[in-house]
Design a protein around this motif. Structure first.
Motif, short mmCIF file in Angstrom:
data_model
loop_
_atom_site.label_atom_id
_atom_site.label_comp_id
_atom_site.label_asym_id
_atom_site.label_seq_id
_atom_site.Cartn_x
_atom_site.Cartn_y
_atom_site.Cartn_z
N VAL A 31 86.16 110.10 -39.01
CA VAL A 31 85.81 110.94 -38.19
C VAL A 31 85.02 110.62 -37.14
N SER A 32 85.22 110.94 -35.66
CA SER A 32 84.79 110.60 -34.58
C SER A 32 83.17 110.57 -34.69
N ALA A 33 82.67 109.55 -33.83
CA ALA A 33 81.34 109.67 -33.72
C ALA A 33 80.80 110.90 -32.95
N GLU A 34 81.86 111.23 -32.00
CA GLU A 34 81.38 112.71 -31.22
C GLU A 34 81.21 113.75 -32.29
N THR A 35 82.08 113.88 -33.25
CA THR A 35 81.87 114.96 -34.14
C THR A 35 80.73 114.80 -34.94
N TRP A 36 80.24 113.78 -35.56
CA TRP A 36 79.18 113.79 -36.17
C TRP A 36 77.88 113.88 -35.39
N LEU A 37 77.89 113.40 -33.96
CA LEU A 37 76.85 113.69 -33.53
C LEU A 37 76.65 115.26 -32.57
N HIS A 38 77.75 115.80 -32.68
CA HIS A 38 77.91 117.11 -32.21
C HIS A 38 77.07 117.83 -33.55
N LEU A 39 77.75 117.63 -34.89
CA LEU A 39 76.87 118.40 -35.95
C LEU A 39 75.49 118.17 -35.82
N GLU A 40 75.01 117.06 -35.56
CA GLU A 40 73.74 116.54 -35.73
C GLU A 40 72.79 117.56 -34.52
N ALA A 41 73.37 117.50 -33.09
CA ALA A 41 72.85 118.10 -32.13
C ALA A 41 72.94 119.36 -32.43
N PHE A 43 80.27 125.94 -36.59
CA PHE A 43 79.54 126.54 -37.90
C PHE A 43 78.24 127.29 -36.99
N ASP A 44 78.46 128.66 -37.38
CA ASP A 44 77.34 129.75 -36.91
C ASP A 44 76.08 129.65 -37.41
N PHE A 45 76.04 128.79 -38.75
CA PHE A 45 74.80 128.66 -39.26
C PHE A 45 74.22 127.20 -38.91
N ALA A 46 74.94 126.30 -38.42
CA ALA A 46 74.71 124.95 -37.83
C ALA A 46 74.10 124.09 -39.06
N PRO A 47 74.89 123.96 -40.00
CA PRO A 47 74.44 122.99 -41.08
C PRO A 47 74.24 121.66 -40.85
N ARG A 48 73.41 120.98 -41.63
CA ARG A 48 72.84 119.69 -41.43
C ARG A 48 74.17 118.98 -41.63
N PRO A 49 74.26 117.90 -40.72
CA PRO A 49 75.56 117.08 -40.67
C PRO A 49 75.48 116.19 -42.10
N GLY A 50 74.24 115.82 -42.71
CA GLY A 50 74.39 115.32 -44.38
C GLY A 50 74.96 116.07 -45.33
#
Length: 367
Positions: free
Chosen positions: A70-80, A11-18
């Protein structure tokens, strides 16, 4: 279990994971309350995560992995990614407050020295300057680059622009970086031997090649020598400093005179040999410089290597160009070196003898 998120999504705009979580819930027709019931988390916490008020923590990421597939790594990547994006936005806003500091540096000079691009402006200039100096703020720049100058040894009598001095010092570091990374261990005996050979290089017609040979001799001794063109209002002819345990000497061609260049180089070699590793010496070559004992010692070292003491009386007795040339032939050096030392001792900066001081622009010769 079907997932509605590509794990390699960028995501170029880095949306919040929520936001992504809400889309996932909508696609599965799962309400926030239902997700709370499935995960054991409170509905309030689920809502805060979706709104972005609460960060998506590792334990929540693992729980979502178990429930949604959905893997924990994916969620944490989105958060980071989101946190980094937000931090960059805040940083960009902070940079707007650094523009005045950045404007204290001459813009065209920064462009010429490739610190910034000609199209950069405002916060972009501030960001590049901070990156150039490897600091996070103007305050950090001051503590790193300006406050230490109080302990720099200076051989000069003029006032200078501290920002431009810092700029030149940083440029010298960058010029030397590659050589420092691969330099052999410093060897003082080899450096002393190299110092005795340097004056002999001055008989070469090609000053650029002579300087390159000097670089080779010093590097063999574990000393990195670089040329960095002078910056106006710094009045620097040379510097010696220790970087990560390796001595570095940087010179300019401030006076564009052959004798000045080699005197400066020998002067800086003296600082490396004679004075503490922690010291940085910034020098403006001056014939009448007796600022302190260390500068006097460095001057004496350079003078002794250019005109050995056994020949000082002969130098003092010279009154003609032929006398200069004759002594230079005896010493095996360029007449420019002898003429320079004669001019310094007699305070005669004009006339036929002084005209023997060869002029050049090292920037053009080693470009």
């Amino acid at each position: 279990m079907t997932t509605y998120i590509a794990t390699d999504t960028q995501f170029d705009f880095a949306p919040r994971p929520g936001r992504i979580l809400q889309r996932e819930l909508d696609a599965r027709a799962i309400s926030q309350a239902q997700l709370a019931a499935r995960t054991g988390l409170s509905p309030k916490h689920i809502n805060l995560v979706i709104k972005g008020t609460a960060a998506l923590s590792p334990d929540v990421a693992v729980t979502l992995e178990e429930i949604l597939g959905v893997s924990a790594e994916t969620w944490l990547h989105l958060e980071a990614a989101h946190q980094a994006h937000e931090a960059r936005k805040e940083r960009h806003n902070a940079l707007a407050g650094f523009v005045e500091w950045a404007n204290s540096f001459p813009r065209q000079l920064l462009i010429d020295r490739k610190v910034i691009d000609k199209n950069d402006s405002g916060p972009d200039v501030a960001a590049k300057l901070l990156g150039f100096f490897e600091v996070a703020s103007p305050n950090a720049y001051g503590k790193t680059w300006l406050e230490p100058q109080a302990s720099y040894k200076r051989s000069q009598i003029h006032s200078i622009d501290p920002n431009l001095t810092a700029l030149w010092l940083r440029l010298s570091e960058l010029h030397a970086a590659g050589l420092i990374a691969n330099a052999p261990t410093y060897d003082s005996a080899k450096l002393r031997a190299a110092a005795t050979l340097l004056p002999k290089l001055t008989v070469k017609d090609d000053v650029g090649k002579a300087f390159t040979k000097a670089q080779e001799l010093l590097l063999d001794a574990g000393v990195v020598l670089v040329f960095v063109p002078e910056i106006p209002n710094t009045r620097i002819s040379g510097v010696s400093r220790w970087i990560n345990g390796t001595p570095m000497i940087a010179v300019t061609s401030r006076y564009k005179a052959l004798d000045s260049l080699w005197f400066t180089l020998l002067h800086e070699i003296a600082h490396v040999l004679l004075h503490p590793k922690r010291s940085t010496f910034i020098d403006e070559f001056k014939a009448d410089d007796d600022a302190d004992a260390q500068e006097t010692a460095a001057n004496a070292f350079a003078e002794d290597h250019l005109i050995p003491r056994a020949h000082r009386a002969q130098l003092a007795a010279i009154t003609t160009v032929n006398g200069i040339v004759s002594l230079a032939n005896v010493l095996g050096v360029s007449p420019s070196l002898v003429a320079g030392q004669w001019a310094f001792r007699t305070k005669t900066w004009g006339g036929p003898i002084a005209k023997l001081r060869k002029k050049f622009d090292l920037a053009e010769l080693i470009a």
